[in-house]
Each structure stands twice: as structure tokens, then as C-alpha cells.
Design a protein around this motif. Structure first.
Motif, PDB file in Angstrom:
ATOM      1  N   PHE A  58     -15.180   8.896  -7.792  1.00 24.42           N
ATOM      2  CA  PHE A  58     -13.895   8.739  -7.114  1.00 24.42           C
ATOM      3  C   PHE A  58     -12.984   7.883  -7.985  1.00 24.42           C
ATOM      4  O   PHE A  58     -13.445   7.033  -8.752  1.00 24.42           O
ATOM      5  CB  PHE A  58     -14.040   8.145  -5.714  1.00 24.42           C
ATOM      6  N   VAL A  59     -11.690   8.173  -7.880  1.00 18.78           N
ATOM      7  CA  VAL A  59     -10.677   7.486  -8.673  1.00 18.78           C
ATOM      8  C   VAL A  59      -9.777   6.697  -7.746  1.00 18.78           C
ATOM      9  O   VAL A  59      -9.266   7.227  -6.755  1.00 18.78           O
ATOM     10  CB  VAL A  59      -9.837   8.482  -9.501  1.00 18.78           C
ATOM     11  N   LEU A  60      -9.580   5.418  -8.067  1.00 18.24           N
ATOM     12  CA  LEU A  60      -8.759   4.530  -7.253  1.00 18.24           C
ATOM     13  C   LEU A  60      -7.492   4.133  -7.995  1.00 18.24           C
ATOM     14  O   LEU A  60      -7.518   3.900  -9.217  1.00 18.24           O
ATOM     15  CB  LEU A  60      -9.532   3.249  -6.909  1.00 18.24           C
ATOM     16  N   ASN A  61      -6.376   4.061  -7.264  1.00 21.61           N
ATOM     17  CA  ASN A  61      -5.190   3.395  -7.792  1.00 21.61           C
ATOM     18  C   ASN A  61      -5.518   1.912  -7.961  1.00 21.61           C
ATOM     19  O   ASN A  61      -5.902   1.232  -7.007  1.00 21.61           O
ATOM     20  CB  ASN A  61      -4.017   3.574  -6.823  1.00 21.61           C
ATOM     21  N   ASP A  62      -5.386   1.409  -9.166  1.00 17.08           N
ATOM     22  CA  ASP A  62      -5.889   0.066  -9.480  1.00 17.08           C
ATOM     23  C   ASP A  62      -4.784  -0.985  -9.575  1.00 17.08           C
ATOM     24  O   ASP A  62      -5.024  -2.086 -10.075  1.00 17.08           O
ATOM     25  CB  ASP A  62      -6.669   0.127 -10.807  1.00 17.08           C
ATOM     26  N   TRP A  63      -3.594  -0.687  -9.071  1.00 20.19           N
ATOM     27  CA  TRP A  63      -2.479  -1.614  -9.281  1.00 20.19           C
ATOM     28  C   TRP A  63      -1.966  -2.147  -7.951  1.00 20.19           C
ATOM     29  O   TRP A  63      -1.702  -1.386  -7.025  1.00 20.19           O
ATOM     30  CB  TRP A  63      -1.341  -0.922 -10.021  1.00 20.19           C
ATOM     31  N   ASP A  64      -1.844  -3.472  -7.871  1.00 22.10           N
ATOM     32  CA  ASP A  64      -1.273  -4.138  -6.702  1.00 22.10           C
ATOM     33  C   ASP A  64       0.180  -4.469  -7.026  1.00 22.10           C
ATOM     34  O   ASP A  64       0.463  -5.388  -7.808  1.00 22.10           O
ATOM     35  CB  ASP A  64      -2.053  -5.410  -6.379  1.00 22.10           C
ATOM     36  N   ALA A  65       1.087  -3.692  -6.440  1.00 24.63           N
ATOM     37  CA  ALA A  65       2.503  -3.869  -6.765  1.00 24.63           C
ATOM     38  C   ALA A  65       3.026  -5.226  -6.330  1.00 24.63           C
ATOM     39  O   ALA A  65       3.945  -5.790  -6.951  1.00 24.63           O
ATOM     40  CB  ALA A  65       3.330  -2.763  -6.108  1.00 24.63           C
ATOM     41  N   ALA A  66       2.440  -5.784  -5.272  1.00 25.57           N
ATOM     42  CA  ALA A  66       2.922  -7.072  -4.763  1.00 25.57           C
ATOM     43  C   ALA A  66       2.598  -8.212  -5.715  1.00 25.57           C
ATOM     44  O   ALA A  66       3.434  -9.090  -5.956  1.00 25.57           O
ATOM     45  CB  ALA A  66       2.322  -7.347  -3.393  1.00 25.57           C
ATOM     46  N   THR A  67       1.411  -8.223  -6.281  1.00 29.19           N
ATOM     47  CA  THR A  67       0.993  -9.308  -7.173  1.00 29.19           C
ATOM     48  C   THR A  67       1.123  -8.953  -8.637  1.00 29.19           C
ATOM     49  O   THR A  67       0.935  -9.805  -9.502  1.00 29.19           O
ATOM     50  CB  THR A  67      -0.468  -9.687  -6.898  1.00 29.19           C
ATOM     51  N   GLN A  68       1.444  -7.669  -8.915  1.00 26.78           N
ATOM     52  CA  GLN A  68       1.543  -7.181 -10.292  1.00 26.78           C
ATOM     53  C   GLN A  68       0.236  -7.437 -11.063  1.00 26.78           C
ATOM     54  O   GLN A  68       0.241  -7.833 -12.228  1.00 26.78           O
ATOM     55  CB  GLN A  68       2.725  -7.860 -11.006  1.00 26.78           C
ATOM     56  N   GLN A  69      -0.888  -7.150 -10.387  1.00 24.16           N
ATOM     57  CA  GLN A  69      -2.204  -7.302 -11.003  1.00 24.16           C
ATOM     58  C   GLN A  69      -3.099  -6.113 -10.613  1.00 24.16           C
ATOM     59  O   GLN A  69      -2.839  -5.419  -9.631  1.00 24.16           O
ATOM     60  CB  GLN A  69      -2.869  -8.596 -10.529  1.00 24.16           C
ATOM     61  N   VAL A  70      -4.148  -5.938 -11.423  1.00 26.40           N
ATOM     62  CA  VAL A  70      -5.126  -4.915 -11.062  1.00 26.40           C
ATOM     63  C   VAL A  70      -5.918  -5.395  -9.847  1.00 26.40           C
ATOM     64  O   VAL A  70      -6.029  -6.597  -9.585  1.00 26.40           O
ATOM     65  CB  VAL A  70      -6.088  -4.611 -12.232  1.00 26.40           C
ATOM     66  N   LYS A  71      -6.486  -4.423  -9.110  1.00 29.33           N
ATOM     67  CA  LYS A  71      -7.214  -4.771  -7.884  1.00 29.33           C
ATOM     68  C   LYS A  71      -8.715  -4.589  -8.016  1.00 29.33           C
ATOM     69  O   LYS A  71      -9.495  -5.501  -7.733  1.00 29.33           O
ATOM     70  CB  LYS A  71      -6.705  -3.902  -6.719  1.00 29.33           C
ATOM     71  N   TYR A  72      -9.153  -3.390  -8.420  1.00 27.98           N
ATOM     72  CA  TYR A  72     -10.570  -3.041  -8.312  1.00 27.98           C
ATOM     73  C   TYR A  72     -11.355  -3.219  -9.614  1.00 27.98           C
ATOM     74  O   TYR A  72     -12.519  -3.582  -9.579  1.00 27.98           O
ATOM     75  CB  TYR A  72     -10.702  -1.597  -7.827  1.00 27.98           C
ATOM     76  N   GLN A 114      -7.693 -10.780  -2.825  1.00 27.25           N
ATOM     77  CA  GLN A 114      -7.221 -10.401  -1.497  1.00 27.25           C
ATOM     78  C   GLN A 114      -6.093  -9.380  -1.623  1.00 27.25           C
ATOM     79  O   GLN A 114      -5.170  -9.553  -2.431  1.00 27.25           O
ATOM     80  CB  GLN A 114      -6.708 -11.632  -0.746  1.00 27.25           C
ATOM     81  N   VAL A 115      -6.193  -8.304  -0.844  1.00 28.30           N
ATOM     82  CA  VAL A 115      -5.133  -7.298  -0.775  1.00 28.30           C
ATOM     83  C   VAL A 115      -4.834  -7.060   0.704  1.00 28.30           C
ATOM     84  O   VAL A 115      -5.738  -6.725   1.474  1.00 28.30           O
ATOM     85  CB  VAL A 115      -5.546  -5.984  -1.458  1.00 28.30           C
ATOM     86  N   ASN A 116      -3.580  -7.278   1.070  1.00 25.04           N
ATOM     87  CA  ASN A 116      -3.178  -7.157   2.479  1.00 25.04           C
ATOM     88  C   ASN A 116      -4.039  -8.030   3.387  1.00 25.04           C
ATOM     89  O   ASN A 116      -4.410  -7.643   4.508  1.00 25.04           O
ATOM     90  CB  ASN A 116      -3.245  -5.705   2.941  1.00 25.04           C
TER      91      ASN A 116
END
Length: 388
Positions: free
Chosen positions: A50-64, A76-78
């Protein structure tokens, strides 16, 4: 009797679930999934990616791909911690549709074996995770074992599971099985030998875990769905289909030459044979059957250095070899609307392509994909009923 794939099913809103170490992954994370693919292995073990969107637009950082912050805590995300899909993590995948009365089907359970982030020149970063079936943990040491006495597939499975894999087994269909003559596991991983045995009799192997005791057990038997015949019509539920008629490896006669280790002299040598007339292959188009017989002509395949107790056993071995060659005469690959029931061992009735290629096909392998194009299944199959 076949059932159209649409009957009593709702193929409108595909859905999937991913469990992480036994707990459901949150909807926040599932909304980041761009595609998910489950692949049944032709040889080896099933996988899913599976492929995940790895970008947190709010923090401008990768997530996973980097789930921990500088302090070693999960990001933390949301307001909730991101899941940690690091290598070795136990995952399970379910697929199905919203609105159906049946629960989504568990496609496989396995552990993450690769993590592949992508940081493109344009667009947002993504990360691809790949998990392999948990059965891979039984692939430890190659062994050689000979089963000289006739045993059913379930008896062979139970013996190897107990003696070589140190795990109990569940074999619900043993009473309905015919014994197999003389099998050899020659310098092979026992779990791979059992996997090939399961494919030979159109069974599946699943790892069962008791939720209370955590005791493991290997299931060996037919899939629950394999008794149903699913009808697909070209131009509707069958998106595409590419059949193939092959006679390259087909011969008109098979001869096996072996020996009986307990005999001596001339009686030690044993020969068996089988012809196409012995197995009497059947095709929907009788003219095609005659044409294939003429094209094969007087061809011969000889198999040597096998062990038999009698000429009847050698003749049966020759028939088995020729039967396997005949089953490969009419095969095909196709794509249809997604349905988790379409897996190895399932029977499909394909219609809308004319009398030569309409008929029932046995699924040998499948790949299930969900993405922007919805839910589809690619499958490989062989025509059923060519030989009994």
C-alpha cells in the motif's frame, strides 16, 4: 449452477481495512492510502502493498516514513499518533464493499518487509510498504523426506507440520481426499513443499491463532468460497480476457521408466505409459479437440529414475503427467470488477466470447488492486473439465 457476480452483491463503493498488530488503523490514516494491492504468489508467499501520502501540509513534514520526532515520540496528526509501519510490524488486510451484508474478506496477514519512501521533484512525498505472508516464518531449513506409502494430502501436511514445523494442523477435508502415491521432498523448505502440495489440490494454507491461548495452528483445506461458481460476462463484469491455446508441451504419449527397490533382476525394472486416448481430454469445441490431436501427432515424453511398486502405479504416474500437460492446453488471463471471492481455487464461468472460449475456468492466481480506478482483479486461469 453459476451466479452472476452482481447477484446479491453491491459493487459500488469499494472498501478496505488494515489492522496493525491486531488493531484497526484509523480512518485518518486510511484516507492517506493512495493504492493497495494484494498479490497471490505463483511460487512462494502472498504479499500486499500500500502507498501512503507522506506529507503533512500543516506541519510541512513527512508523517509515516519518519514516524518519530526528535524526542523519540510518535508524531501527532490531527491530534492522534501516526501508526508505525516499520519492518517486522504485523499487518492484516481486508477487502470488500460498503453496504454488503457480508463482512469484508481477510486477504492475508503478514509482516512488513520493506519500506520505500519517494521524494519526487514535483508533487508530495509518498511511502510504499510491502508485507509478506506470515507463513514465511516457517521457512527455516531445507529437508529431504520420502513418503513411500500412499497418504492423503492432509496426512502428508499434518506429518510435516508436526515433525518439521512444530505446529499443529487443522485438516477438515481429509475424509474426502484420495491418497497420493510416493512423494519426495528433495532438499526443499518444508513450508514451500506444503505450499506446492496445497496448489496441487487447490487448497489454501492459513495460520490460525487462538485469541485466548495464542496457540498457532496451520489450516489446510479448500477455501470457503470455492464451491460457488461466479459468472463474468465480457463487456460487463469481465473487463478483458486473453485466452491462449498451447500445444507446445503437449505430447500424445508419456512413458515412465522406474524401478522397484525391493525386487531384483528383470522384475526390478518397471515401465508405465499413457496416451491422450487414455485421459480423453474434452474441450467445448470438438473440432478443436480433433485438430489438436492431429497437430500433436506421434510425440513422446519419457520420464526415468522414479520408484514404483507395480506397473499399475507406473501407468497412473504416466497418466498424471499427461493430465497435467493437457490441463495447460487452454489458459487465460483477465481483468474483472473487484471481488474478494476471486482467488486461487475459485471457479469462474466466463461468457460472451463464443463457444470455443466460453466455459468454466479455475483461477490459479489473482492480484487485487484498489486505487483511483476503483477495485479490479487481474487473474490467471485454466479451462476446467479438459480432463477429469
Amino acid at each position: 449452477m453459476s451466479t452472476p457476480i452482481y447477484e446479491q452483491r453491491y459493487h459500488f463503493a469499494p472498501m478496505f481495512e488494515i489492522n496493525l498488530e491486531g488493531s484497526a488503523v484509523s480512518n485518518t490514516t486510511l484516507r492517506d492510502v493512495q493504492e493497495v494491492t494484494y498479490t497471490e504468489a505463483v511460487t512462494g508467499f502472498d504479499t500486499f502493498e500500500f502507498v501512503l501520502n507522506d506529507w503533512d501540509a500543516a506541519t510541512q513534514q513527512v508523517k509515516y516514513s519518519s514516524p518519530f520526532d526528535e524526542g523519540g515520540q510518535l508524531r501527532q496528526v490531527n491530534g492522534e499518533p501516526v501508526p508505525n509501519f516499520d519492518p517486522g510490524t504485523l499487518l492484516s488486510l481486508k477487502m470488500g464493499y460498503y453496504g454488503e451484508s457480508v463482512e469484508p474478506s481477510t486477504m492475508m496477514t503478514g509482516r512488513v518487509v520493506s519500506v520505500a519512501p519517494s521524494f519526487p521533484s514535483s508533487g508530495t512525498p509518498t511511502v510504499r510498504y510491502r508485507a509478506i505472508s506470515e507463513l514465511v516464518k516457517f521457512q527455516k531449513e531445507k529437508k529431504s523426506i520420502a513418503f513411500e506409502e500412499p497418504k492423503t494430502p492432509s496426512e502428508i501436511f499434518s506429518t510435516i507440520a508436526r515433525d518439521e514445523l512444530n505446529v499443529q494442523s487443522e485438516t477438515p477435508n481429509q475424509a474426502n481426499e484420495a491418497p497420493l502415491e510416493y512423494l519426495i521432498m528433495a532438499d526443499e523448505y518444508p513450508i514451500i513443499f506444503l505450499w506446492r502440495l496445497a496448489k496441487r489440490v487447490d487448497y489454501e494454507i492459513r495460520l490460525l491463532v487462538d485469541p485466548d491461548t495464542q496457540q498457532e495452528k496451520l489450516f489446510f483445506g479448500p477455501r470457503a468460497e470455492t464451491s460457488e461458481v461466479i459468472e463474468l460476462k465480457w463487456g460487463q463484469s469481465l473487463i478483458d480476457f486473453s485466452p491462449q491455446i498451447k500445444i507446445k508441451n503437449l505430447v500424445s504419449k508419456v512413458v515412465v521408466k522406474g524401478w522397484n527397490p525391493v525386487e531384483s533382476g528383470e522384475s526390478r525394472q518397471i515401465t508405465g505409459e499413457a496416451t491422450l486416448d487414455d485421459i480423453d481430454p474434452q474441450l467445448p469445441d470438438s473440432q478443436l479437440r480433433d485438430q489438436i490431436g492431429n497437430a500433436v501427432g506421434e510425440t513422446l515424453e519419457t520420464v526415468v529414475n522414479e520408484i514404483f511398486e507395480s506397473e499399475d502405479e507406473a501407468n497412473q504416474r504416466a497418466r498424471d503427467i499427461l493430465t497435467n500437460l493437457a490441463r495447460d492446453m487452454v489458459t487465460g488471463t483477465g481483468t474483472c470488477i473487484g471481488d474478494p471471492r476471486i482467488r486461487a481455487g475459485a471457479t469462474l464461468k466466463l461468457v460472451g466470447m463464443g463457444p470455443r472460449f466460453d466455459g468454466e475456468y479455475l483461477v490459479k492466481q489473482s492480484t487485487h488492486s484498489m486505487g483511483n480506478g476503483g477495485y479490479t482483479v487481474k487473474f490467471a486461469c485454466e479451462l476446467k473439465g479438459v480432463v477429469p
